[in-house]
Design a protein around this motif. Structure first.
Motif, short mmCIF file in Angstrom:
data_model
loop_
_atom_site.label_atom_id
_atom_site.label_comp_id
_atom_site.label_asym_id
_atom_site.label_seq_id
_atom_site.Cartn_x
_atom_site.Cartn_y
_atom_site.Cartn_z
N GLY A 1 98.55 27.66 3.11
CA GLY A 1 97.20 27.41 3.62
C GLY A 1 96.13 27.79 2.63
N VAL B 1 94.01 19.57 3.69
CA VAL B 1 94.61 20.86 4.02
C VAL B 1 96.03 20.89 3.46
N ASP B 2 96.63 22.06 3.45
CA ASP B 2 98.03 22.17 3.05
C ASP B 2 98.90 21.55 4.14
N SER C 1 100.11 22.16 8.45
CA SER C 1 99.22 21.34 9.27
C SER C 1 99.98 20.74 10.43
N GLU D 1 94.73 23.95 9.67
CA GLU D 1 95.94 24.70 9.32
C GLU D 1 96.32 25.68 10.44
N TYR D 2 97.61 25.72 10.74
CA TYR D 2 98.19 26.62 11.75
C TYR D 2 97.58 26.45 13.15
N SER E 1 94.54 30.32 13.03
CA SER E 1 94.26 29.01 12.43
C SER E 1 93.19 29.13 11.35
#
Length: 853
Positions: A269, A283-284, A288, A97-98, A81
């Motif tokens: 990301g 965030v991207d 997300s 993210e992630y 992440s």
């Protein structure tokens, strides 16, 4: 075309797990599954794999769950992440993210089931519209660019057909998607605005969000405690023993993009793995959790079947017999909640009910013959010559639970060390709390909160030094309890702590609150003696003259409530100035819940509650081998023990038999002091019952309870009749053999009963037997509401009582009490209750007791 390869295995592991509460538990209901997943980009009709992972998810237990119980979810192999959110729960966890999204959903991931019992995105619970509804331009409507999206999902308006444009679409030219929530009742909540969410998702909801977007470290590993909720806490979600539900784990890999996708979809990301997003920057979206419901993410889900224990009111619903009430120690509550159905659902057993009450008051009821038995955590002072037997029923104890966040968004503190002196400082309200408290005479140089104390910092390095009112006190009980006596005995037995309470400054110069200097310890009820009222420029404080230290301590009447306060990170500190309008008077109220990332609070809990709610528990000091009474900079020369099963058993091995026949064992600092590995908070809960003069029907019930609870009731597990986590089993052999032997002997002695006066006067076998309170007769003095139940009707459980447990709330007291005082209190309380005074009686008793001092 490269397709995802699914490798899904459910691994059931048989073994023993040492819980945070110190008990062993059967892990045959643990879950493990592995799944391969990938992110692809379409290029000229081909799908190119841009990322692939093999993720393994494990859950420590999944069966017979109860409301607000937490399960440990862990994973490996996930995408690391980035942009870690300070608060991963609910909507606040979306800006990262992630992450790995964990949700509770109704239904099972089984296509063979009827549609109503099948898992779907629409049956997964979230708390806010942003987690379910989105509007975007064509370029940023990433769900429409998903390579795995259906034709319906690629439409400008999707999620419902027909799309409710008048309620969920303010801008016609934007693409819109809603993921409605379908309640257990069948009601469909559009979930595109605050007014169209399910009622439990209100802004002022009773419980904080449970759904989480959890962080994965740079090695692909992560862990989170997830709180499950039943229909009692969330009626719309509706999970119960008869409604199947699942835990859904979604590792966010990113949207797989179709041929015509925009650059927004192709993003991977902007935050580095392991980094934090303190300020909540954008965030991207493609990577997300906001699109957890998009097909690219949803298809990667790993669903974990959950089962729930029987409902709290099962005994009232399925057994119309009036209950036989046992009164006493709350330490037994988690066990008695699981045990109760094993009695009421079997016709050859009686209907058992545990009514929580202070140990001493419960003992007095039993001794007078107004209760069949009492649950107590140690020997009690008798008011008569009536012979009483103590049958060891459970081995558990107390713990100091905590929730403390480490600085720099590094997550929760995993290990906390506390000395008896630190507990003494907290319980005597010797931290000033704030600049307001620094006005307190004799305490101006004391730290404001425990995290500023050099002693605490030496044992627990790496924490911040921000002053917190919640860190100035130990959230504890407002009523008499053997737990309070056990804690204060632990403090009194330690030379450093005892010297501090007597007025000797610690090596760094901190002194005890003068109001508690030389208080006689131990006590079973902590008095609120500090009367200091600060001066303030605040208008509300000028209007309200309330002792400040009492506001910081703000004790609670139940160990369970303390545990839930720690679970929620919600101190009971009563220093928040509130009023409804500028014309209304000010009042002091409870401060807000602490935010994730800045939590700091400690509370006294039972090991059963700590295990059920998966709370962290502190290691307590057991021995000092060098440097006693001097300043120190680390834990060298000091032993600390956490409440594991082995540490609790080590304490039990030191227990000494009573000199009285069938008396309570001696267990505490006096017995464990020489054993550095023995947990000092270990306690034995006994079923105390008269050995003479008891009605035969009651004697048989009490004997049956002792025998069942100390045999099948000691089998570890979460099913009805089994022993939950947080307890160490009492067995025929090993460290607890002496306890089992005494319990067996007491059961025989209770059942045999010395002839009562009525029998000696010639009463024969045909004379109707006197029934116990709750067995058809009026409830005894001091009984909680719901104990007086007609024999022909079902038992009435009091509001908010867990399972078959009835709760008795009592008012906080202002001074130390003796055992004799407790007996007088129980008698007076009974008279007042029978006279119809009810709740005001408690206040009268408190005034009477205060006036005697």
């Amino acid at each position: 075309m490269r397709r995802a390869v699914l490798v899904l295995t459910a691994v059931l592991t048989v073994g023993a797990l040492v819980s945070p509460g110190g008990a062993t538990a059967d892990t045959s209901d643990a879950f493990s599954a592995t799944k391969s997943m990938e992110r692809v980009f379409e290029e000229d009709g081909d799908r190119v794999v841009v990322d692939e992972r093999t993720v393994t998810v494990k859950v420590d237990h999944t069966k017979n769950l109860r409301g607000r119980e937490r399960v440990q979810v862990s994973w490996s192999g996930a995408h690391p992440s980035g942009g870690r959110a300070t608060n991963p729960f609910g909507e606040k966890g979306l800006d990262q993210e992630y992450p790995v999204v964990v949700l509770q959903c109704r239904g099972r991931d089984d296509s063979s089931l009827p549609a109503a019992r099948r898992l779907a995105r629409e049956t997964c619970w979230t708390s806010t519209p942003r987690q379910r509804s989105v509007q975007a331009s064509e370029r940023t409507a990433l769900w429409r660019q998903d390579a795995f999206a259906s034709a319906a999902d690629r439409e400008p308006k999707s999620g419902l057909s027909p799309f409710p444009s008048e309620r969920c679409d303010d801008v016609e030219r934007l693409s819109s998607r809603v993921t409605p929530f379908k309640a257990a009742s069948g009601t469909v909540h559009l979930s595109c605005s605050a007014t169209t969410m399910a009622p439990e998702a209100a802004a002022d909801a009773a419980f904080p969000p449970a759904e989480v977007a959890a962080f994965t470290d740079v090695d692909g590993n992560g862990r989170v405690s997830f709180e499950v909720r039943t229909a009692t806490e969330n009626e719309s979600l509706g999970c119960s023993s008869t409604t199947p539900c699942s835990l859904v784990v979604i590792p966010i890999m990113g949207i797989s993009c179709a041929d015509d996708a925009s650059n927004e979809c192709l993003k991977t990301g902007q935050f580095a793995p392991g980094s934090s997003n303190y300020s909540g920057e954008g965030v991207d979206a493609a990577v997300s959790p906001v699109y957890w419901w998009a097909e690219s993410n949803w298809r990667n889900r790993i669903s974990v079947p959950l089962t729930f224990a029987t409902e709290p009111d099962v005994c009232d619903v399925k057994d119309s017999r009036a209950p036989t009430a046992f009164y006493g120690s709350e330490l037994l509550s988690q066990a008695s909640t699981q045990w109760a159905p094993a009695y009421c659902l079997k016709r050859d057993r009686f209907k058992f009910q545990h009514n929580r009450m202070a140990d001493g008051a419960a003992f007095a009821l039993m001794e007078r013959g107004d209760a069949a038995a009492a649950f107590v955590s140690g020997g009690q002072e008798a008011a008569s010559d009536t012979r009483v037997g103590y049958a060891p029923t459970a081995v558990t104890g107390f713990a100091v639970s905590y929730v403390i966040d480490r600085p720099d968004n590094a997550g929760e503190l995993g290990e906390l060390r506390l000395t008896p002196r630190l507990l003494a400082k907290l319980i005597t309200q010797s931290y000033t709390g704030s600049t307001i408290g620094q006005q307190h005479p004799g305490m101006a140089k004391n730290p404001m909160s425990i995290n500023q104390d050099p002693e605490f910092k030496a044992l627990n390095p790496g924490l911040d030094s921000i002053a917190r009112e919640a860190g100035a006190a130990l959230l504890s009980l407002s009523e008499a309890s053997d737990v309070v006596e056990s804690i204060t005995t632990y403090i009194a037995s330690d030379p450093e702590a005892a010297a501090f309470v007597k007025g000797q400054a610690d090596p760094w110069g901190m002194v005890v609150n003068p109001s508690y200097r030389a208080i006689k310890l131990p006590v079973d009820e902590w008095p609120l003696l500090d009367k200091f009222v600060p001066t303030s420029t605040q208008e509300c404080r000028r209007q309200i003259s309330t002792p400040y230290m009492t506001q910081l301590a703000a004790p609670i009447s139940s160990l369970r409530k303390i545990a839930e306060a720690v679970l929620d990170g919600w101190p009971n500190v009563q220093t928040k100035c509130t009023r409804s309008s500028v014309s209304d008077p000010w009042k002091m109220g409870r401060v807000d819940r602490q935010g994730i990332g800045s939590r700091f609070m400690l509370g006294v809990v039972g090991l059963g509650d700590a295990a059920r709610l998966d709370l962290r528990t502190a290691s307590l000091q057991t021995k000092v081998t060098r440097g006693s009474g001097t300043a120190f900079t680390d834990a060298s020369g000091r032993s600390f023990v956490e409440p594991t099963s082995s540490a609790v058993l080590a304490a039990v091995r030191t227990a000494r038999r009573s000199e009285q026949p069938f008396g309570a064992f001696a267990l505490g600092p006096a017995t464990t002091g020489a054993n550095a590995k023995a947990y000092p908070g270990a306690m034995i809960v006994y079923t105390a019952a008269r050995l003479e003069g008891m009605a035969k029907a009651d004697a048989r019930k009490v004997a049956q309870f002792i025998r069942v609870s100390t045999t099948e009731g000691q089998r570890a597990g979460a099913a009805n009749g089994q022993l939950p986590r947080g307890f160490v089993p009492i067995t025929r052999n090993g460290a607890t053999a002496a306890l089992w032997k005494q319990a067996d002997a007491v059961a025989d002695a209770v059942e045999s009963q010395t002839p009562s006066a009525a029998d000696e006067d010639g009463e024969d076998e045909t004379t109707p037997e006197k029934e116990s309170p709750g067995g058809g007769a009026p409830a005894p003095p001091g009984a909680a509401p719901g104990a007086d139940v007609p024999a022909a009707g079902p038992a009435v459980a009091p509001p908010n009582a867990p399972a078959a447990t009835t709760t008795l709330e009592t008012a906080p007291t202002a001074a130390t009490t003796s055992s004799t005082g407790r007996l007088l209190m129980a008698g007076l309380l009974g008279v007042l209750l029978l006279a119809g005074f009810g709740a005001p009686a408690v206040r009268v008793v408190a005034l009477v007791r205060g006036g005697r001092r």
